[in-house]
Design a protein around this motif. Sequence first.
Motif, short mmCIF file in Angstrom:
data_model
loop_
_atom_site.label_atom_id
_atom_site.label_comp_id
_atom_site.label_asym_id
_atom_site.label_seq_id
_atom_site.Cartn_x
_atom_site.Cartn_y
_atom_site.Cartn_z
N PRO A 137 36.64 -27.30 21.49
CA PRO A 137 37.04 -26.45 23.28
C PRO A 137 35.86 -27.26 23.69
O PRO A 137 35.33 -28.10 23.82
CB PRO A 137 36.13 -25.36 22.31
CG PRO A 137 35.38 -25.81 21.24
CD PRO A 137 36.33 -26.98 20.67
N ALA A 138 36.26 -27.12 25.06
CA ALA A 138 35.53 -27.48 26.14
C ALA A 138 33.53 -27.57 26.24
O ALA A 138 34.55 -25.80 25.55
CB ALA A 138 35.94 -26.93 27.28
N GLU A 148 29.63 -23.62 24.11
CA GLU A 148 28.28 -23.58 24.34
C GLU A 148 28.04 -21.88 24.86
O GLU A 148 27.34 -21.16 24.39
CB GLU A 148 27.59 -24.30 25.43
CG GLU A 148 26.12 -24.94 25.47
CD GLU A 148 25.38 -25.66 26.85
OE1 GLU A 148 25.80 -25.45 28.38
OE2 GLU A 148 24.56 -25.98 27.20
N ALA A 149 28.86 -21.57 25.22
CA ALA A 149 28.54 -20.12 25.61
C ALA A 149 28.53 -19.80 24.45
O ALA A 149 28.47 -18.55 24.78
CB ALA A 149 29.43 -19.85 26.93
N ALA A 150 29.80 -19.41 23.55
CA ALA A 150 29.89 -19.08 23.03
C ALA A 150 29.25 -19.18 21.81
O ALA A 150 28.47 -17.88 21.08
CB ALA A 150 31.81 -19.37 22.00
N GLY A 182 39.71 -22.56 19.44
CA GLY A 182 41.01 -23.25 19.22
C GLY A 182 42.25 -22.55 19.17
O GLY A 182 43.18 -23.12 19.41
N LEU A 183 42.16 -21.04 19.38
CA LEU A 183 43.51 -20.09 19.21
C LEU A 183 44.21 -19.50 20.58
O LEU A 183 45.23 -20.25 20.60
CB LEU A 183 43.03 -18.62 18.65
CG LEU A 183 43.49 -18.39 17.43
CD1 LEU A 183 43.23 -16.55 17.41
CD2 LEU A 183 44.92 -18.67 16.93
N ASP A 184 42.76 -20.16 21.20
CA ASP A 184 43.39 -20.28 22.43
C ASP A 184 43.80 -21.59 23.01
O ASP A 184 44.80 -21.07 24.43
CB ASP A 184 41.01 -20.29 23.79
CG ASP A 184 40.70 -18.66 23.54
OD1 ASP A 184 41.59 -18.11 23.59
OD2 ASP A 184 39.31 -18.77 24.17
#
Length: 401
Positions: A30-31, A36-38, A256-258
């Motif tokens: 992911p980006a 980081e936010a997650a 990853g689902l996104d």
Amino acid sequence: MTWQNLDDLAFFGAEPAWAVPLPVGQVYLPAWERFEAAFGGIFQRRYFANHGPLVRELDTRLAEHLGVRHAISVTNATVALMVASKALDLQGKVIVPAFTFPATVQAMTWAGLTPVFCDVDPVTHTLNSRLVEPLLDDDTSAVLGVHLWGRACDPDGLGALCASRNISLFFDAAHAIGCTHRGKPIGGLGRLEVFSFHATKILNGAEGGCLTTNDDELANRIRTVRNFHVSESFVPVPLRINGKMSEAQAAMALLGLDTLHENIARNRGLHEIYLQRASAWKGLRLVVPAEEENSNHQYCVLEVEDDCTLQRDLLFQLLRTENVHARRYFQPGIHRIPPYGSLAFPCAHLPVTDALCGSLLQLPLGAMITDHDVERICDLIDFCLWHGEAIAIRAQRGGAE
Ligand code: T4K
């Protein structure tokens, strides 16, 4: 670097064409800001394991995505297969392919079952009902099919056969997230299915996996087997294990689902280039997904045929020395590696499996591979095929001109 003569090949001493290895592993990330936010959320909540909010969200989203009643996250697909065997209460023999990753079969052995190896179909590379039927006997409690390369493993034929014998059918779908069968997502086939979210898979939870089923009672059994927590003891089961997914894994898998559709489309594009270029190759054939199905294009599988100017292992070495890290999945067949293929477990006669083990190569695809890389890998293969005989002769002489 373009290859003009044999001395340009890294195999004969030139610099590798790529400075860093090109893997077959997908490793889509992911980006960084989203990651980081997650993880910021996990730190704030100070809740890391035991079915936290991210694991619960992942289970809900996976079930929606796969069109099934239940998706149950676990630590990886190997553990998922062990959980499956106890949730299904299997005993005695399980029919398995030997043309698969060791986890498929060894998980059954860990569960105290006896794997019975079945050969695979030379076109689909999977089990089918015609191959499985002669192996069934009174001690057989299940058939474990593998959707190899994301291709559905004869669910209709095996479904009818297993129903007629009153035995369980379940699937190792480690390669198959995002793939379809008869227009529906793989996930609801057999009694249950097992997915992998390993970093080399197109849905990356770093490690991770899930079990899917449409059977409410079986879902309760799976949830009970998966951990030891009293609050999750829904039904009596023969044995339990800690197979829980962590919040960190769930965070990665959710991100990853996104982007799963995007990543599959990207892989499809890369695969398309390989396919176009492969039409000019003599003795090399790209394995294409079943026409009526959608594939996640997690693997690009090349078959080196008997009339190829190069043997599979020499082509593999030519690619590796240029830093094209092709793989020879799955060599050797599982029937030939410990603990199988021993006196206690005599080696099964599996001619198609043995032939596939000796003739397939997987080419790089995924996050680290660009269109340009694929074009250059194909240029390299063109060159190697064109000069196959000369390369083979020089290789036999130990590289000397
Ligand atoms: N059933 C089937 C049919 C399977 O194929 C698998 C696993 C399972 C069950 C069990 O699923 P899990 O329990 O793993 O969830 C890799 C994977 O580790 C394995 O998950 C996968 N199948 C198998 C087909 O491939 P290796 O031993 O080939 O991995 P490795 O470390 O050599 O990596 C492959 C390439 O990817 C290398 O070129 C390096 C690159 N890579 C790898 C990792 C881990 C990266 O660039 N970054 C990474 O983080 O087994």
